[in-house]
Enzyme design. Structure first.
Site, short mmCIF file in Angstrom:
data_model
loop_
_atom_site.label_atom_id
_atom_site.label_comp_id
_atom_site.label_asym_id
_atom_site.label_seq_id
_atom_site.Cartn_x
_atom_site.Cartn_y
_atom_site.Cartn_z
N CYS A 75 0.88 -1.17 0.00
CA CYS A 75 0.00 0.00 0.00
C CYS A 75 0.92 1.22 0.00
O CYS A 75 2.07 1.13 -0.41
CB CYS A 75 -0.95 -0.02 1.19
SG CYS A 75 -0.15 0.10 2.80
N ARG A 76 0.45 2.36 0.45
CA ARG A 76 1.29 3.56 0.42
C ARG A 76 2.36 3.54 1.50
O ARG A 76 3.52 3.81 1.25
CB ARG A 76 0.44 4.83 0.52
CG ARG A 76 1.29 6.11 0.41
CD ARG A 76 0.47 7.37 0.59
NE ARG A 76 -0.17 7.44 1.88
CZ ARG A 76 0.43 7.80 3.02
NH1 ARG A 76 1.70 8.11 3.03
NH2 ARG A 76 -0.25 7.83 4.15
#
Length: 122
Positions: A75-76
């Protein structure tokens, strides 16, 4: 370096650095990387070859992922991907979380490309 939150939510799931994840993707064509960020985030780019399944849709889309291939989740910043990794592990998948997410991936200077398609789209 893994933060306390990431350690907490990724317990029982192995973590790998972005550099090691990239090496795994290069060395083993069976490895699949799954980006669990939202479409507005992935529009700016993702890991080459990543399957894009937002965490908000993850539970109902698990069956789109092959059970016979190792999976990396990203994810980020590694707040959402360990949650996805835990779901996959519980469902019997071979899964590893990419520590630090795409922020760490980009900071490491690894390839980042515009996505070509989304899993299950169309």
């Amino acid at each position: 370096m893994m933060g306390w939150y990431e350690r907490l939510i990724s317990r029982n799931v192995p973590n790998v650095t972005p550099e090691d994840a990239w090496r795994r993707l290069q060395d083993d064509s069976d490895v699949l990387i799954v980006d669990v960020r939202q479409p507005i985030e992935t529009d700016s780019g993702s890991v080459p070859g990543a399957v894009l399944i937002p965490l908000t849709e993850f539970g109902r889309r698990l069956e789109e992922l092959p059970r016979d291939r190792p999976i990396l989740t990203i994810c980020r910043s590694s707040h959402r991907s360990p949650i996805a990794a835990r779901q996959l592990k519980k469902a019997g998948y071979d899964v590893t979380n990419v520590s630090g997410g795409t922020d760490a991936w980009r900071k490491a200077g690894l390839p980042f490309v515009k996505p070509t398609g989304r899993a299950g789209a169309g």
